[in-house]
Design an enzyme around this catalytic site. Structure first.
Site, PDB file in Angstrom:
ATOM      1  N   LYS A  91       0.814  -1.229   0.000  1.00 44.21           N
ATOM      2  CA  LYS A  91       0.000   0.000   0.000  1.00 44.21           C
ATOM      3  C   LYS A  91       0.845   1.276   0.000  1.00 44.21           C
ATOM      4  O   LYS A  91       0.440   2.297  -0.536  1.00 44.21           O
ATOM      5  CB  LYS A  91      -0.951   0.000   1.190  1.00 44.21           C
ATOM      6  CG  LYS A  91      -2.128  -0.957   1.003  1.00 44.21           C
ATOM      7  CD  LYS A  91      -3.249  -0.653   1.958  1.00 44.21           C
ATOM      8  CE  LYS A  91      -4.489  -1.466   1.627  1.00 44.21           C
ATOM      9  NZ  LYS A  91      -4.345  -2.899   1.978  1.00 44.21           N
ATOM     10  N   GLU A 113      -9.769   7.324   3.679  1.00 44.67           N
ATOM     11  CA  GLU A 113     -10.713   6.414   4.339  1.00 44.67           C
ATOM     12  C   GLU A 113      -9.952   5.136   4.637  1.00 44.67           C
ATOM     13  O   GLU A 113      -8.992   4.798   3.959  1.00 44.67           O
ATOM     14  CB  GLU A 113     -11.900   6.114   3.417  1.00 44.67           C
ATOM     15  CG  GLU A 113     -11.684   4.962   2.417  1.00 44.67           C
ATOM     16  CD  GLU A 113     -10.590   5.215   1.378  1.00 44.67           C
ATOM     17  OE1 GLU A 113     -10.281   6.381   1.110  1.00 44.67           O
ATOM     18  OE2 GLU A 113     -10.052   4.219   0.846  1.00 44.67           O
ATOM     19  N   SER A 379       1.534  -9.880  -1.064  1.00 42.00           N
ATOM     20  CA  SER A 379       1.182  -8.463  -0.882  1.00 42.00           C
ATOM     21  C   SER A 379       1.538  -7.894   0.478  1.00 42.00           C
ATOM     22  O   SER A 379       1.773  -6.704   0.608  1.00 42.00           O
ATOM     23  CB  SER A 379      -0.304  -8.255  -1.156  1.00 42.00           C
ATOM     24  OG  SER A 379      -1.097  -9.099  -0.334  1.00 42.00           O
TER      25      SER A 379
HETATM   26  C1  LIG Z   1      -5.160  -3.911   1.533  1.00 40.02           C
HETATM   27  C2  LIG Z   1      -4.484  -5.171   1.239  1.00 40.02           C
HETATM   28  C3  LIG Z   1      -4.874  -5.992   0.159  1.00 40.02           C
HETATM   29  C4  LIG Z   1      -6.060  -5.702  -0.707  1.00 40.02           C
HETATM   30  O1  LIG Z   1      -6.007  -4.504  -1.419  1.00 40.02           O
HETATM   31  P1  LIG Z   1      -5.735  -4.473  -2.987  1.00 40.02           P
HETATM   32  O2  LIG Z   1      -6.033  -3.070  -3.361  1.00 40.02           O
HETATM   33  O3  LIG Z   1      -6.678  -5.446  -3.624  1.00 40.02           O
HETATM   34  O4  LIG Z   1      -4.329  -4.841  -3.212  1.00 40.02           O
HETATM   35  C5  LIG Z   1      -4.140  -7.142  -0.100  1.00 40.02           C
HETATM   36  N1  LIG Z   1      -3.087  -7.501   0.678  1.00 40.02           N
HETATM   37  C6  LIG Z   1      -2.690  -6.753   1.721  1.00 40.02           C
HETATM   38  C7  LIG Z   1      -1.536  -7.207   2.531  1.00 40.02           C
HETATM   39  C8  LIG Z   1      -3.374  -5.566   2.049  1.00 40.02           C
HETATM   40  O5  LIG Z   1      -2.964  -4.833   3.092  1.00 40.02           O
END
Ligand SMILES: *Cc1c(COP(=O)(O)O)cnc(C)c1O
Length: 395
Positions: A91, A113, A379
């Protein structure tokens, strides 16, 4: 049919996207639309963005060959380690980019938000970095259940404002943020946390996150002697980490793009966030996309064990990848994700975010060839999810 899966001049991916906003928001969105590409293409902007990604975020994130996981599933699996970024997920790539845009637009105040608080923390972080005022809207219920992230935001100097209307969760926080922006059109920038919202947000956020696939190509060339993997796998909440991981492969048809959604307690259980399976065309947060809704158009309350995938829509890029068949969409239940997360801990010594665990569960449900090169976008890291893991596995 488009030959490119990128945005057209009007901000559409195929039939999805656009900017469906109240008239009072038009000046704010129009200012951004008119300026974002010019700002982002300035050499000084690119320099500052990439310097911060390197020195502050810790990029490039490694592309790690997961040997034991590969042996188990009899295919070549690489993990793109977004979990190693500062603040623990992808993020921050986007919030760094947007704070730099806001500065160049002369903005003195940032609003955002947040649902689980991850985007709120990433926003509060870059506001502290730049010395800019930060206000984060968060549903009252989310504030109660995400106390550690509320504390993080406060430590970073942000003001957390509870949203007390409706279901007191993410969509209500979003409504409050939009109301704030309407009232403060000149000095305030609204940092949206995924590839959602009115044009130009989906495109702008995808471009900031596209550093992920830019690095993948270079790293894969070093490791495999070729730039293109056979598959890229990523989980999809709003879709920003997937957009970043897919971006530079969108027009390379030989690369399979696998998007993983949260099936919650089962796609048809009534407690799910499997938007592509359950969604229909509609408008949410300013863009035309696929979303979960009742027959009379009311948005369905989504559910997933992972807060980051608990969203009733997907960004318009993903709606288009689904609609056109370019993307393969797979839904993974809570149980499948939790088991896959624990398996990564035991096989590779990496505790993943539960969102990322959904992507990992694909190896149980889908077969790959032994010589396939598969990149999975990890992610985020699982620190924030320890309590959920503890309760689920009775640790
Ligand atoms: C917020 C988040 C997501 C989901 O958000 P996307 O916009 O779909 O990437 C996925 N993995 C993690 C670790 C997150 O913090």
């Amino acid at each position: 049919m488009n030959t490119s899966y990128n945005i057209d001049k009007k901000g559409y991916y195929g039939k999805f996207g656009g900017a469906y906003i109240p008239e009072m928001l038009f000046p704010n969105v129009e200012e951004l639309r008119n300026s974002y590409l010019d700002i982002m293409s300035e050499p000084a902007f690119q320099q500052e963005f990439h310097d911060l990604l390197r020195d502050y975020v810790g990029r490039p994130s490694p592309l790690y060959f997961a040997k034991r996981l590969s042996e188990k599933y009899n295919t070549k699996i690489y993990l793109k380690r977004e979990d190693l970024n500062h603040t623990g997920a992808h993020k921050v790539n986007n919030t760094i980019g947007q704070i730099l845009v806001a500065k160049r637009l002369g903005k003195k105040r940032i609003i955002a938000e947040t649902g689980a608080g991850q985007h709120g923390v990433a926003t509060a972080t870059v506001c502290a970095l730049m010395g800019i005022e930060c206000i984060v809207y968060m549903g009252e219920i989310d504030i109660a259940r995400q106390a550690p992230n509320v504390a993080r935001m406060k430590m970073l100097g942000a003001t957390v404002v509870p949203a007390t209307s409706g279901s007191k969760t993410l969509k209500d926080a979003t409504n409050e943020a939009i109301r704030d922006w309407i009232n403060n059109p000149v000095d305030t920038h609204y940092i949206i946390g995924s590839v959602v919202g009115p044009h130009p947000y989906p495109d702008m956020v995808a471009r900031f996150q596209s550093v992920i696939s830019e690095e993948m190509k270079k790293q894969l060339r070093e490791k495999e002697g070729r730039e293109l993997p056979d598959y890229v796998i990523a989980c999809v909440g709003g879709g920003s980490n997937a957009a970043g991981a897919f971006y530079h492969f969108l027009d390379q048809k030989e690369v399979g793009l696998i998007a993983v959604e949260a099936a919650g307690k089962g796609i048809y259980s009534g407690e799910s966030a499997a938007t592509s399976a359950l969604g229909k065309d509609g408008i949410i947060h300013g863009s035309r996309t696929l979303l979960m809704q009742s027959d009379d158009g009311q948005i369905t309350e989504p559910y997933s064990i992972s807060a980051g995938l608990d969203y009733p829509g997907v960004g318009p890029l993903h709606a288009h990848l689904y609609d056109s068949g370019r993307g393969e969409f797979i839904s993974i239940s809570d149980d499948e994700a939790m088991k896959a997360g624990l398996e990564l801990c035991k096989l590779e010594g990496i505790i993943p975010a539960i969102e990322s665990s959904h992507a990992l569960a694909v190896f149980k449900t889908r077969q790959f060839q032994p010589d396939d090169v598969v990149i999975l976008n990890l992610s985020g890291r699982g620190d924030k999810d320890l309590n959920t893991y503890i309760n689920y596995f009775d640790l």
